[in-house]
Write a protein that holds these residues in place. Structure first.
Motif, PDB file in Angstrom:
ATOM      1  N   GLY B  34       0.781  -1.229   0.000  1.00 59.80           N
ATOM      2  CA  GLY B  34       0.000   0.000   0.000  1.00 59.80           C
ATOM      3  C   GLY B  34       0.813   1.279   0.000  1.00 59.80           C
ATOM      4  N   THR B  35       2.134   1.160  -0.108  1.00 61.94           N
ATOM      5  CA  THR B  35       2.944   2.383  -0.161  1.00 61.94           C
ATOM      6  C   THR B  35       2.506   3.253  -1.343  1.00 61.94           C
ATOM      7  N   ALA B  37      -0.456   3.475  -2.682  1.00 66.25           N
ATOM      8  CA  ALA B  37      -1.747   4.124  -2.428  1.00 66.25           C
ATOM      9  C   ALA B  37      -1.561   5.356  -1.563  1.00 66.25           C
ATOM     10  N   SER B  38      -0.724   5.224  -0.512  1.00 60.08           N
ATOM     11  CA  SER B  38      -0.551   6.410   0.335  1.00 60.08           C
ATOM     12  C   SER B  38       0.343   7.455  -0.312  1.00 60.08           C
ATOM     13  N   SER B  39       1.069   7.062  -1.370  1.00 57.85           N
ATOM     14  CA  SER B  39       1.894   8.044  -2.090  1.00 57.85           C
ATOM     15  C   SER B  39       1.095   8.812  -3.135  1.00 57.85           C
ATOM     16  N   ALA B  43      -5.379   9.258  -5.284  1.00 55.66           N
ATOM     17  CA  ALA B  43      -6.084   8.446  -4.284  1.00 55.66           C
ATOM     18  C   ALA B  43      -6.424   9.263  -3.054  1.00 55.66           C
ATOM     19  N   LYS B  44      -5.613  10.263  -2.809  1.00 55.17           N
ATOM     20  CA  LYS B  44      -5.838  11.123  -1.647  1.00 55.17           C
ATOM     21  C   LYS B  44      -7.161  11.883  -1.786  1.00 55.17           C
TER      22      LYS B  44
END
Lengths: 806, 172
Positions: B34-35, B37-39, B43-44
């Protein structure tokens, strides 16, 4: 030399073989072979009356070479060879073959063909036996002393074991104090009690008990008379051979006399120099003269020479009541002579600052697990309180980040295996002490594979510790509040989160200790691709190395938890004891020998030898000659296969012996199929043939097996000789190339086969008549299939034109 | 792995299709941390795109869902995910590989087919309006030069680019 008189002994294994093979024909056949003076037949020759028959024939002087056809040759050979030696004949004049697994059973459906093959096998054994040479037993002295490199829990436990058993032990630690990571970790899972305890040494009368463990400082381990502890020291050079190593140790000055210091603390109190204490995560300061924690060993201060003002200050010298401080101490070199070396250099945390997005260097509130351990430790810089280093206020929200630099192909692709447990241990310890702390653990996969380890995970969930399945992409800091923000996706919720934290704890990869590479070069040891010391065999010999007398334990081979480290340490100790205990290495002369007349100034063999057994010695100013150490040589023959001038031979596998065997195997066919020579290494290759026979897998009798020590011995011309001798096809059967018993042999053979195939093409011989196969014992089916395929292929290709002598 | 004839097993091989394409080679290294996705800046702000999920669906053989959906077209190609991925999965490149397959099968979002027809008609990504053309001299800009659209069309026709619109119509 006396005239060669061969005795041939045929075991029919209680008729199970004579129902397939015509033993009368075989006996008649061997009797007619020149040099054979005696032929016997019995149900078994490896014990009982059969063996006595051989022994009597030797004692009576009837025979001086022994050929036995026996089942289970690998087991029976031990007995036969021993009996032969006891009877007064050199035990290397024996040749044992297997008519059951290599002939009768795999060819049971074609008994007459099998009988003809058996004749060829017997002839080959006889021809080889006639050329065998007596070999001597060699003895090399071994010093009953050991060097242990690294004074963490692995090194200390190994050292205590060896010292307790009476060996002289030198324990060398590069730091000023023993204990390694354990002293900093404070507590270990799975017991959560002190990391630095040890079993009581058996040699100390006062402390010896069967109680499970003692604190290091009260264990008395440092007082074992034959234990020599050298701190602030490192290995600078190692010379010599197994059993006799000369080690140069460089001991840095401590500036405090260990024999005089009474640790009164007056020196630290007066020392005006204060520096951040790295040992304690810089959460406090320490003086230039210091001790890490009160219970360290040796219980003597040390001066940090990078910050001390020495004679410009010397206040400590003035106050020291015992004149223990010696500011003029110099580095000294110590020479040790030891029989064995145990490497216990451990591991360390990966440098998290390399991962820029986690800002380990920039934000004081981002720290590592080992630094956190200092805060959890009651002896630590915060007295057991978990604080936010930036303002020293209690940390109420803590986020752990797993896999920092591990399972990361950019840095360390492996799983460090202990970091999940370390974080779980820390999280549960903090939660028990401060239940209102909000703790989250960001993980990729939680790995709790040891005994009682899953309990930690379960307890953590019961305590309300939150688990977030996701690896954070970044740690940032709110410029106004100074609080940390962890950007992570909870993959199970499919939500992008911004976690607020007082403190972020990184669980870094565990990487090899500093200077591991340098030490490996000094010792001549190999490292694995991750930079850890490589063990001899990952499955069976986890604490041994390719070099006799040098052992590995603890985190030096891979990150380990305390229980595994203990197992490893004791295992290394027993291996070292096994090596040291008799005071000698007994070997035989099954080694390589150089023909100095041919040897000519190239450097192929010393580079190729997997054991470093070959050195170059100058003969004149411009020329040198290769020298083989009988101690280091393992008799594989990889050097033989490499020598461009045929200047090296193995005493137990001379070229004339191999050629005679080859010719004999090809001299009788007895089948309608093209002859195939399968040259098998004596390790996995030959056992794969055994296992195919044991399982009665069928392949045609035209396939003939010749055993060589390692396929690495083979040379290009030998393949051509095989064709010349009558082989229509040649199979080379060796260990897997990454599992060769002699490291590089299979790979060398593979290259040789490739080269020969190119040559064959030039000569107009189809290259597919030669092929290399790699298999292990359990792949007997693979051998049978390969033998079948090769036969069919040759039948299609048709006969090879007869090769002339040119 | 044996590839059976039923649809599910055929779909499972979808990750093999991707890994054998340029840019898709690294997809099998993904372990769903999931790195990415949080990058991801997209998605944010929207749940419609999550790079980890795109990779997971692809690895699971959910071809239809991936190539007919709009997620792959929402990637803004900032390469943040790819920079941060601990397994060196070339996530943004994998998404390009997926887009290429989507286009080949006729799944082309309107905005992209508009670009395509602009290129085909004018050899420009954006159609230049009469208004803009008349405005140029007032800004001191030279008049636009002809674009050599005929030569370009030949190339586009040779590559099959001119058939994209047709494919899209077939798919819908």
């Amino acid at each position: 030399m006396d005239q060669v008189k061969v005795g041939v002994f045929l075991s029919d294994c209680g008729k199970q073989l004579s129902e397939i093979l015509d033993f009368n024909a075989l006996t008649d056949y061997v009797k007619k072979v020149s040099g054979v003076v005696l032929a016997g037949r019995s149900s078994e020759f490896w014990r009982g009356k059969g063996l006595q028959f051989i022994v009597d024939a030797i004692k009576d002087g009837k025979i001086n070479r022994v050929v036995v056809a026996e089942s289970l040759p690998k087991l029976s050979e031990v007995n036969i060879v021993q009996a032969v030696e006891n009877a007064g004949l050199n035990p290397y004049l024996v040749e044992v073959i297997d008519l059951k697994d290599h002939c009768a059973w795999p060819h049971r459906k074609t008994p007459s063909e099998a009988t003809e093959k058996a004749k060829a096998m017997l002839l080959a054994a006889i021809e080889r036996a006639k050329l065998l040479e007596p070999l001597e037993k060699l003895e090399f002295s071994v010093l009953k002393s050991a060097l242990v490199i690294g004074g963490g829990i692995a090194g200390m436990q190994t050292a205590v074991d060896l010292a307790d058993l009476g060996f002289e032990v030198h324990l060398v630690e590069k730091a000023p104090f023993l204990g390694g990571l354990a002293t900093r970790a404070g507590r270990f899972f799975p017991t959560d009690d002190c990391a630095i305890c040890i079993e009581s040494p058996a040699s100390d009368v006062k402390t010896i008990t069967h109680t499970s463990r003692k604190c290091i400082y009260r264990s008395g381990f440092s007082e074992i008379p034959n234990m020599d502890i050298l701190t602030n020291s490192k290995v600078a050079a190692v010379e010599g051979v197994p059993g006799n190593y000369k080690v140069t140790i460089e001991k840095k000055p401590r500036y405090v006399n260990e024999l005089k210091c009474v640790r009164c603390d007056l020196c630290t109190a007066i020392c005006p120099v204060e520096v951040p204490d790295e040992y304690n995560a810089k959460l406090k300061t320490r003086k230039a003269i210091y001790m890490n924690i009160p219970n360290v060993h040796p219980p003597v201060y040390v001066i940090d020479e990078s910050v001390c003002k020495f004679h410009d200050c010397a206040k400590c010298v003035e106050v020291c009541p015992t004149d223990a401080i010696e500011l003029d101490q110099k580095s000294e070199q110590i020479t040790l002579n030891v029989g064995s070396i145990i490497v216990a250099t451990g591991f360390r945390e990966f440098d998290s600052s390399i991962i820029k997005e986690y800002h380990y260097d920039d934000y004081p509130d981002v720290m590592t697990n080992l630094e956190l351990a200092r805060m959890i430790d009651g002896f630590g810089p915060t007295g057991g309180v978990i604080i936010r280093p930036s303002d020293r206020k209690p940390a109420k929200k803590i986020v752990f980040v797993q896999c920092v630099g591990s399972r990361d192909r950019r840095y360390n692709p492996y799983c460090s295996s202990i970091c999940c447990m370390i974080s779980l241990k820390h999280a549960t310890l903090i939660k028990s002490a401060y239940p209102d702390t909000d703790i989250s653990i960001c993980y990729i996969d939680i790995r709790t594979t040891g005994r009682e380890h899953e309990d930690y995970y379960e307890r953590a969930r019961e305590m309300g510790i939150k688990f977030i399945k996701g690896r954070p992409t970044e740690i940032s800091r709110d410029t106004e509040t100074g609080r940390l923000i962890v950007d992570v996706e909870d993959a199970l919720l499919r939500k992008i989160l911004e976690l607020d934290a007082d403190l972020v704890v990184l669980a870094p990869a565990m990487v090899p200790a500093e200077d591991t590479k340098g030490l490996a070069e000094i010792l001549g040891l190999e490292l694995d691709e991750d930079g850890f010391f490589k063990e001899y065999n990952a499955k069976l010999r986890p604490t041994e190395t390719k070099l006799r007398g040098i052992y590995l334990c603890g985190g030096a081979t891979f990150p380990k938890d305390a229980p595994t480290t203990s197992l490893h340490a004791h295992s290394a100790a027993i291996k070292a004891v096994k090596f040291l205990t008799t005071g000698k290495i007994v070997k035989d002369q099954r080694t390589a020998v150089i023909n100095e007349e041919y040897c000519g100034d190239c450097e192929f063999c010393p580079v190729t030898c997997p054991y470093g057994a070959i050195s170059l010695e100058p003969t004149t100013e411009e020329h040198f000659v290769a020298r083989i150490s009988d101690l280091l040589c393992e008799g594989c023959g990889v050097c033989v296969g490499t020598c461009p001038l045929n200047a090296i031979e193995l005493r137990h596998s001379r070229p004339n012996q191999m050629l005679a065997q080859m010719k004999a195997l090809m001299s009788i066919n007895g089948t309608s199929k093209p002859l195939v020579l399968a040259i098998c290494c004596s390790e996995c290759g030959h056992t794969a043939v055994d296992s195919s026979g044991m399982a009665m897998m069928q392949y045609p009798a035209n396939v003939r097996v010749m055993k060589v020590p390692c396929t690495g011995i083979l040379q290009v011309h030998q393949f051509l000789e095989a064709f010349k001798a009558g082989a229509q096809g040649v199979m080379v059967v060796g260990c897997k190339s990454d599992g060769c018993h002699y490291e590089v042999g299979s790979q060398k053979a593979e290259n040789k086969v490739e080269l020969t195939r190119i040559l064959m093409k030039e000569y107009g011989i189809e290259p597919e008549r030669l092929e290399m196969f790699n298999m292990v014992f359990i792949e007997g089916d693979k051998f049978a299939a390969a033998a079948q395929t090769m036969t069919e292929r040759l039948e299609k290709l048709g006969p090879l034109p007869t090769m002339g002598d040119s | 792995m044996k590839h059976g004839k039923d649809e599910k097993t055929t779909n499972l091989a979808f990750s093999d299709v991707i890994s054998s394409r340029l840019g898709g080679e690294t997809i099998n290294l993904c372990y769903q941390c999931g790195t990415c996705a949080s990058s991801c800046p997209v998605a944010k702000i929207t749940p419609r795109f999550n790079p980890r999920e795109v990779i997971k669906l692809t690895l699971s053989g959910e071809k239809d869902e991936v190539i007919s959906g709009d997620a792959i077209w929402l990637c803004c190609s900032c390469y943040n995910c790819q920079e941060r991925c601990p397994q060196k999965v070339e996530i943004a490149n994998v998404i390009y590989a997926l887009r290429n397959i989507a286009v080949k099968e006729g799944y082309i979002p309107n905005i992209f087919s508009e670009f395509a027809s602009a290129i085909l008609n004018d050899a420009r990504v954006v159609k230049v309006s009469k208004f803009v053309e008349t405005k140029r001299p007032t800004l001191g800009l030279p008049p636009l030069q002809p674009t050599g659209v005929n030569a370009l069309r030949k190339i586009l026709s040779a590559t099959g680019f001119d058939k994209l619109q047709q494919k899209k119509e077939e798919a819908t």
